[in-house]
Design an enzyme around this catalytic site. Structure first.
Site, PDB file in Angstrom:
ATOM      1  N   THR A   1      -3.463  11.440   3.894  1.00 59.58           N
ATOM      2  CA  THR A   1      -3.247  11.514   5.315  1.00 59.58           C
ATOM      3  C   THR A   1      -4.006  12.968   5.469  1.00 59.58           C
ATOM      4  O   THR A   1      -4.768  13.498   4.687  1.00 59.58           O
ATOM      5  CB  THR A   1      -1.885  12.134   5.475  1.00 59.58           C
ATOM      6  OG1 THR A   1      -1.574  13.535   4.721  1.00 59.58           O
ATOM      7  CG2 THR A   1      -0.914  11.061   5.313  1.00 59.58           C
TER       8      THR A   1
ATOM      9  N   PHE B   1      12.331  14.914  11.097  1.00 56.59           N
ATOM     10  CA  PHE B   1      10.914  14.142  11.363  1.00 56.59           C
ATOM     11  C   PHE B   1      11.160  12.975  12.372  1.00 56.59           C
ATOM     12  O   PHE B   1      10.414  12.807  13.306  1.00 56.59           O
ATOM     13  CB  PHE B   1      10.549  13.651  10.150  1.00 56.59           C
ATOM     14  CG  PHE B   1       9.131  12.951   9.740  1.00 56.59           C
ATOM     15  CD1 PHE B   1       8.111  13.501  10.816  1.00 56.59           C
ATOM     16  CD2 PHE B   1       8.786  11.942   9.395  1.00 56.59           C
ATOM     17  CE1 PHE B   1       6.945  12.898  11.006  1.00 56.59           C
ATOM     18  CE2 PHE B   1       7.579  11.353   9.010  1.00 56.59           C
ATOM     19  CZ  PHE B   1       6.505  11.819  10.025  1.00 56.59           C
TER      20      PHE B   1
ATOM     21  N   HIS C   1       5.121   5.006  21.390  1.00 55.00           N
ATOM     22  CA  HIS C   1       4.451   6.502  20.821  1.00 55.00           C
ATOM     23  C   HIS C   1       5.075   7.365  21.804  1.00 55.00           C
ATOM     24  O   HIS C   1       5.622   7.245  23.235  1.00 55.00           O
ATOM     25  CB  HIS C   1       3.227   6.713  21.028  1.00 55.00           C
ATOM     26  CG  HIS C   1       2.781   7.854  20.525  1.00 55.00           C
ATOM     27  ND1 HIS C   1       2.620   9.011  21.455  1.00 55.00           N
ATOM     28  CD2 HIS C   1       2.362   8.308  19.719  1.00 55.00           C
ATOM     29  CE1 HIS C   1       2.358  10.146  20.910  1.00 55.00           C
ATOM     30  NE2 HIS C   1       1.651   9.688  19.612  1.00 55.00           N
TER      31      HIS C   1
ATOM     32  N   GLU D   1       1.152   5.558   0.934  1.00 60.01           N
ATOM     33  CA  GLU D   1       0.595   6.656   1.577  1.00 60.01           C
ATOM     34  C   GLU D   1       0.818   7.984   0.845  1.00 60.01           C
ATOM     35  O   GLU D   1       2.033   8.248   0.416  1.00 60.01           O
ATOM     36  CB  GLU D   1       0.940   6.785   2.980  1.00 60.01           C
ATOM     37  CG  GLU D   1       0.358   7.886   3.799  1.00 60.01           C
ATOM     38  CD  GLU D   1       1.071   8.115   5.198  1.00 60.01           C
ATOM     39  OE1 GLU D   1       0.955   7.420   5.909  1.00 60.01           O
ATOM     40  OE2 GLU D   1       1.728   9.235   5.320  1.00 60.01           O
TER      41      GLU D   1
ATOM     42  N   SER E   1       0.774  -1.368  -0.097  1.00 62.72           N
ATOM     43  CA  SER E   1       0.051   0.136  -0.033  1.00 62.72           C
ATOM     44  C   SER E   1       0.850   1.280   0.133  1.00 62.72           C
ATOM     45  O   SER E   1       2.047   1.024   0.329  1.00 62.72           O
ATOM     46  CB  SER E   1      -0.979   0.113   1.165  1.00 62.72           C
ATOM     47  OG  SER E   1      -0.121  -0.115   2.486  1.00 62.72           O
TER      48      SER E   1
ATOM     49  N   HIS F   1       3.831  -1.259   3.693  1.00 57.84           N
ATOM     50  CA  HIS F   1       3.273   0.024   3.764  1.00 57.84           C
ATOM     51  C   HIS F   1       4.365   1.086   3.401  1.00 57.84           C
ATOM     52  O   HIS F   1       5.231   1.389   4.252  1.00 57.84           O
ATOM     53  CB  HIS F   1       2.399   0.417   4.849  1.00 57.84           C
ATOM     54  CG  HIS F   1       1.620   1.771   4.712  1.00 57.84           C
ATOM     55  ND1 HIS F   1       0.539   1.862   3.893  1.00 57.84           N
ATOM     56  CD2 HIS F   1       1.853   2.901   5.235  1.00 57.84           C
ATOM     57  CE1 HIS F   1      -0.091   3.111   3.979  1.00 57.84           C
ATOM     58  NE2 HIS F   1       0.909   3.849   4.623  1.00 57.84           N
TER      59      HIS F   1
ATOM     60  N   ARG G   1      -5.320   9.476  16.561  1.00 56.21           N
ATOM     61  CA  ARG G   1      -5.606  10.803  17.520  1.00 56.21           C
ATOM     62  C   ARG G   1      -5.090  12.050  16.799  1.00 56.21           C
ATOM     63  O   ARG G   1      -6.072  12.892  16.938  1.00 56.21           O
ATOM     64  CB  ARG G   1      -4.707  10.570  18.897  1.00 56.21           C
ATOM     65  CG  ARG G   1      -5.116  11.686  19.978  1.00 56.21           C
ATOM     66  CD  ARG G   1      -3.967  11.459  21.191  1.00 56.21           C
ATOM     67  NE  ARG G   1      -2.770  11.928  20.684  1.00 56.21           N
ATOM     68  CZ  ARG G   1      -1.686  12.105  21.250  1.00 56.21           C
ATOM     69  NH1 ARG G   1      -1.711  11.727  22.489  1.00 56.21           N
ATOM     70  NH2 ARG G   1      -0.598  12.745  20.833  1.00 56.21           N
ATOM     71  N   GLY G   2      -4.107  12.051  16.159  1.00 54.04           N
ATOM     72  CA  GLY G   2      -3.529  13.533  15.816  1.00 54.04           C
ATOM     73  C   GLY G   2      -2.760  13.972  16.707  1.00 54.04           C
ATOM     74  O   GLY G   2      -2.491  13.506  18.025  1.00 54.04           O
ATOM     75  N   ASP G   3      -1.740  14.769  16.261  1.00 55.67           N
ATOM     76  CA  ASP G   3      -0.749  15.475  17.328  1.00 55.67           C
ATOM     77  C   ASP G   3      -1.517  16.347  18.109  1.00 55.67           C
ATOM     78  O   ASP G   3      -2.528  17.089  17.903  1.00 55.67           O
ATOM     79  CB  ASP G   3       0.231  16.128  16.640  1.00 55.67           C
ATOM     80  CG  ASP G   3       1.147  14.916  15.954  1.00 55.67           C
ATOM     81  OD1 ASP G   3       1.182  13.823  16.471  1.00 55.67           O
ATOM     82  OD2 ASP G   3       1.738  15.223  14.733  1.00 55.67           O
TER      83      ASP G   3
HETATM   84  C1  LIG Z   1       0.424   5.219  10.204  1.00 57.96           C
HETATM   85  C2  LIG Z   1       0.135   6.477  10.661  1.00 57.96           C
HETATM   86  C3  LIG Z   1      -0.459   7.589  10.113  1.00 57.96           C
HETATM   87  C4  LIG Z   1      -0.631   8.867  10.280  1.00 57.96           C
HETATM   88  N1  LIG Z   1      -1.262   9.737   9.814  1.00 57.96           N
HETATM   89  C5  LIG Z   1      -1.424  10.749  10.574  1.00 57.96           C
HETATM   90  C6  LIG Z   1      -2.295  11.855   9.786  1.00 57.96           C
HETATM   91  O1  LIG Z   1      -2.782  11.713   8.671  1.00 57.96           O
HETATM   92  N2  LIG Z   1      -2.383  12.787  10.307  1.00 57.96           N
HETATM   93  C7  LIG Z   1      -1.989  13.324  11.447  1.00 57.96           C
HETATM   94  O2  LIG Z   1      -2.083  14.289  12.016  1.00 57.96           O
HETATM   95  N3  LIG Z   1      -1.190  12.419  12.301  1.00 57.96           N
HETATM   96  C8  LIG Z   1      -1.025  11.095  11.751  1.00 57.96           C
HETATM   97  N4  LIG Z   1      -0.179  10.268  12.428  1.00 57.96           N
HETATM   98  C9  LIG Z   1       0.400  10.787  13.533  1.00 57.96           C
HETATM   99  C10 LIG Z   1      -0.602  10.544  14.819  1.00 57.96           C
HETATM  100  O3  LIG Z   1      -1.642  11.281  14.434  1.00 57.96           O
HETATM  101  C11 LIG Z   1       0.205  10.704  15.928  1.00 57.96           C
HETATM  102  O4  LIG Z   1       1.288   9.959  16.247  1.00 57.96           O
HETATM  103  C12 LIG Z   1      -0.696  10.837  17.375  1.00 57.96           C
HETATM  104  O5  LIG Z   1       0.234  11.621  18.189  1.00 57.96           O
HETATM  105  C13 LIG Z   1      -1.066   9.603  17.598  1.00 57.96           C
HETATM  106  O6  LIG Z   1      -2.022   8.781  17.529  1.00 57.96           O
HETATM  107  P1  LIG Z   1      -2.448   7.333  17.533  1.00 57.96           P
HETATM  108  O7  LIG Z   1      -4.067   7.147  17.170  1.00 57.96           O
HETATM  109  O8  LIG Z   1      -1.643   6.785  16.520  1.00 57.96           O
HETATM  110  O9  LIG Z   1      -2.066   7.023  18.880  1.00 57.96           O
HETATM  111  P2  LIG Z   1      -2.778   6.716  20.016  1.00 57.96           P
HETATM  112  O10 LIG Z   1      -3.222   5.233  19.867  1.00 57.96           O
HETATM  113  O11 LIG Z   1      -4.057   7.528  20.343  1.00 57.96           O
HETATM  114  O12 LIG Z   1      -1.771   6.879  21.342  1.00 57.96           O
HETATM  115  C14 LIG Z   1      -1.401   8.180  21.955  1.00 57.96           C
HETATM  116  C15 LIG Z   1      -1.064   7.871  23.177  1.00 57.96           C
HETATM  117  O13 LIG Z   1      -2.120   7.590  23.826  1.00 57.96           O
HETATM  118  C16 LIG Z   1      -1.917   6.496  24.565  1.00 57.96           C
HETATM  119  N5  LIG Z   1      -3.108   5.773  24.574  1.00 57.96           N
HETATM  120  C17 LIG Z   1      -3.945   5.385  23.615  1.00 57.96           C
HETATM  121  N6  LIG Z   1      -5.073   4.623  24.049  1.00 57.96           N
HETATM  122  C18 LIG Z   1      -4.879   4.785  25.337  1.00 57.96           C
HETATM  123  C19 LIG Z   1      -5.666   4.210  26.384  1.00 57.96           C
HETATM  124  N7  LIG Z   1      -6.748   3.660  26.101  1.00 57.96           N
HETATM  125  N8  LIG Z   1      -5.503   4.185  27.669  1.00 57.96           N
HETATM  126  C20 LIG Z   1      -4.408   4.836  28.058  1.00 57.96           C
HETATM  127  N9  LIG Z   1      -3.339   5.402  27.125  1.00 57.96           N
HETATM  128  C21 LIG Z   1      -3.916   5.275  25.690  1.00 57.96           C
HETATM  129  C22 LIG Z   1      -0.881   5.560  23.765  1.00 57.96           C
HETATM  130  O14 LIG Z   1      -0.025   4.773  24.502  1.00 57.96           O
HETATM  131  C23 LIG Z   1       0.124   6.994  23.255  1.00 57.96           C
HETATM  132  O15 LIG Z   1       0.991   7.545  24.476  1.00 57.96           O
HETATM  133  C24 LIG Z   1      -0.129   8.908  11.845  1.00 57.96           C
HETATM  134  C25 LIG Z   1       0.584   8.169  12.431  1.00 57.96           C
HETATM  135  C26 LIG Z   1       0.922   6.545  12.060  1.00 57.96           C
HETATM  136  C27 LIG Z   1       1.564   5.808  12.631  1.00 57.96           C
END
Ligand SMILES: Cc1cc2nc3c(=O)[nH]c(=O)nc-3n(C[C@H](O)[C@H](O)[C@H](O)COP(=O)(O)OP(=O)(O)OC[C@H]3O[C@@H](n4cnc5c(N)ncnc54)[C@H](O)[C@@H]3O)c2cc1C
Length: 285
Positions: A40, A211, A144, A9, A7, A261, A99-101
């Protein structure tokens, strides 16, 4: 040996010149018949409308299934539901749920709030309940940056998979052993969904370093030395990046991965050479 599925991106282009690069690359890489391509959302200031527009055009131009990334941070649930419904109507049935940053005015972990999602696992469950989306999530072989430990981060991944995610795509990495260790740790937690390696072609070593530092991805010394040796020659740097990515992918394939990917950064150079070298045939247009 079965070839993994692949795939690609992309990100929504910010100007005409970048749009040209994107639309030159898309058909060339689509010719490798990837199982899906993704666009993205929000990264680098792009808007939701850009993402949907690019994703829809990509689907129309190539016929390849498209996934849009979707982040929930700072967006009310109601808006996300409307957006999910819109994507479904547009034929986009695969979401990379993230989640997003963290914006500067919010602190992690988020407080529970009836109007906003708190965790990605909650977002995944809600999307699945809304429509029968295919859902991919992100995961982090080196944890993360916000996670207190790798174990805690893998627990968070487990919650996302239990909530209905079909696969996880990793943050990029350069040392495959980090990925293999991560797979082992996930297996110990009984995570059964595919954990697909996310691979970064190095188009520009300096921007990659910046990055990687934000993502807390390890850049091994040997990689720094190799790129240092070709820093004055663009062609040699491209050749090196291509060779390294071929080698990294071959090792992953030898070790049984089912999917690769590629973070294309909208450029087909490097990714197309890597795919060809791995034996993927580009179909004639
Ligand atoms: C493949 C990929 C594509 C991406 N594409 C984009 C994009 O298009 N746009 C963008 O803005 N960013 C993107 N990102 C970055 C991403 O949004 C950030 O890394 C963000 O900070 C984390 O999102 P997440 O959903 O992956 O993490 P999460 O799973 O939400 O984790 C974030 C933090 O929360 C903690 N956490 C999660 N769930 C729980 C829970 N239930 N209880 C306690 N702690 C928890 C985790 O341990 C971690 O510390 C991408 C990242 C990846 C790997």
């Amino acid at each position: 040996m079965n070839k993994p599925t692949i795939s690609f991106e992309y990100f929504p282009p910010k100007n005409e010149k970048l749009a040209q690069t994107l639309w030159d690359s898309v058909p060339k890489l689509a010719a490798f018949d990837p199982s899906f391509m993704t666009v993205t959302y929000g990264a680098g200031g792009s808007t939701r409308d850009n993402t949907i527009d690019v994703a829809t055009q990509m689907h129309e131009k190539t016929g390849i299934p498209i996934a849009t990334h979707l982040t929930y941070i700072n967006t009310p649930r109601k808006e996300l539901y409307a957006l999910a419904d819109h994507l479904w109507e547009k034929g986009i049935k695969h979401i990379i749920a993230l989640r997003g940053d963290m914006p500067k005015d919010l602190n992690w972990p988020l407080d529970p709030d009836a109007d906003y999602f708190q965790y990605t696992s909650h977002f995944v469950a809600a999307l699945k309940a809304r429509q029968d989306f295919e859902i991919s999530v992100g995961c982090y072989p080196e944890k993360h940056p916000d996670a207190p430990s790798l174990d805690k981060d893998i627990e968070a991944l487990m919650k996302k998979i239990d909530a209905g995610a079909d696969r996880a795509i990793t943050q990029f990495f350069f040392d495959n052993n980090l990925y293999y260790d991560f797979l082992e740790a996930c297996a110990k937690m009984d995570i059964k969904a595919p954990i697909c390696p996310g691979l970064l072609p190095i188009h520009d070593f300096s921007s990659m370093l910046r990055f990687a530092s934000t993502c807390q991805t390890t850049v091994p010394d040997w990689l720094v030395e190799k790129f240092d040796a070709v820093k004055d020659n663009e062609q040699d740097a491209k050749k090196l990046a291509t060779e390294l990515l071929i080698r990294q992918s071959e090792d992953l394939i030898k070790n049984g991965v089912n999917h690769l990917h590629f973070y294309t950064l909208n450029k087909c150079a490097i990714t197309d050479e890597v795919c060809s070298a791995l034996g993927y045939q580009a179909k004639a247009a």
